[in-house]
Design an enzyme around this catalytic site. Structure first.
Site, PDB file in Angstrom:
ATOM      1  N   ASP A   1       0.486  -0.871   0.083  1.00 52.82           N
ATOM      2  CA  ASP A   1      -0.352   0.060  -0.228  1.00 52.82           C
ATOM      3  C   ASP A   1       0.920   1.194   0.055  1.00 52.82           C
ATOM      4  O   ASP A   1       1.996   1.168   0.937  1.00 52.82           O
ATOM      5  CB  ASP A   1      -0.739  -0.248   1.576  1.00 52.82           C
ATOM      6  CG  ASP A   1      -2.041  -1.197   1.368  1.00 52.82           C
ATOM      7  OD1 ASP A   1      -2.141  -1.404   0.415  1.00 52.82           O
ATOM      8  OD2 ASP A   1      -3.108  -1.271   1.976  1.00 52.82           O
TER       9      ASP A   1
ATOM     10  N   ASP B   1     -16.294  -2.841  -1.065  1.00 48.76           N
ATOM     11  CA  ASP B   1     -15.647  -2.892   0.558  1.00 48.76           C
ATOM     12  C   ASP B   1     -16.396  -2.056   1.183  1.00 48.76           C
ATOM     13  O   ASP B   1     -17.385  -1.941   1.429  1.00 48.76           O
ATOM     14  CB  ASP B   1     -14.369  -1.243   0.072  1.00 48.76           C
ATOM     15  CG  ASP B   1     -13.412  -1.739  -0.210  1.00 48.76           C
ATOM     16  OD1 ASP B   1     -12.428  -2.669  -0.679  1.00 48.76           O
ATOM     17  OD2 ASP B   1     -12.590  -0.741  -0.731  1.00 48.76           O
TER      18      ASP B   1
END
Length: 242
Positions: free
Chosen positions: A10, A131
């Site tokens: 990330d 998500d």
């Protein structure tokens, strides 16, 4: 169905970080050299790498593009990338730069026609990120919650030619609480697309549990903080998956 381990990188301000529950203010920095980290994962035997441009997810456009390009060059396997991919130009640009799969989240909810067009143009190379916050879809880098159930969003793309659904329980992401096995399994059984699990992986037990239900449509799992913190050995995870 094969079961894939996706070590995760990330990116925030060009650094390798992990967030807690998707909160940019709760970032732990793990490396200043993302390309070197990608090379470590490649030497460890990973065939796939999951990269997220966190700044891009919030900005709605690529922010760490040069860093991603260095990661792609350093990693010998395949890279799937998410974060700020909101139009066809972005998809085409990343594929031209060596990314294998584009992960599309916010646009899947707000511009489904674009996602379907991208999946038609590049069959098997688009992943829809679903998500979840409390079972509802979260968008804009998880900053906004919608009123659409997760299953409904996944079903929207069943016949579109997408490669998989990436399901993240935002409430567990980066917290090492264990993957939300029940919700992941339920999503896999409620629609026909393969599901990649994400969020909360704490160790080998999560890999074993997901692998045990792989036949029900679980295609793999993304592992981030557990690897960086030494709670999960990449080689062991790959062995379990195989």
């Amino acid at each position: 169905m094969s079961f894939t381990i996706f070590p995760a990188i990330d990116l925030k301000s060009g650094q390798v970080v992990r967030l807690a529950e998707g909160d940019m203010a709760r970032a732990t920095i793990y490396s200043d050299d993302p390309a070197a980290q990608a090379a470590v994962f490649a030497r460890g035997g990973a065939a796939w790498l999951h990269v997220v441009d966190l700044d891009g997810a919030f900005a709605g456009r690529s922010v760490n593009g040069d860093v991603v390009a260095r990661i792609v060059a350093a990693f010998t396997g395949k890279v799937q990338l998410g974060g700020g991919i909101r139009d066809m130009a972005a998809v085409e640009s990343w594929f031209a730069r060596g990314v294998t799969r584009a992960v599309i989240g916010t646009a899947a909810l707000k511009d489904p026609d674009f996602v379907k067009a991208a999946a038609k143009a590049y069959p098997g190379r688009i992943v829809v990120a679903v998500d979840a916050k409390g079972g509802m879809v979260a968008t804009e880098g998880w900053a906004e919650a919608s009123d659409m159930p997760v299953v409904d969003l996944a079903r929207r793309f069943e016949d579109a030619g997408v490669a998989a659904v990436l399901f993240t329980d935002v409430g567990r992401d980066g917290l090492l609480k264990g993957v939300n096995l029940e919700a992941t399994h339920a999503l896999a059984q409620a629609q026909t697309l393969p599901v990649i699990a994400s969020g909360g992986v704490a160790g080998e037990a999560d890999i074993h549990a997901l692998k045990a239900i792989a036949a029900d449509g679980i295609a793999g799992v993304i592992c981030g903080r557990a690897i960086y913190d030494g709670r999960l050995d990449l080689g062991r995870a790959l062995a379990i998956a195989a």
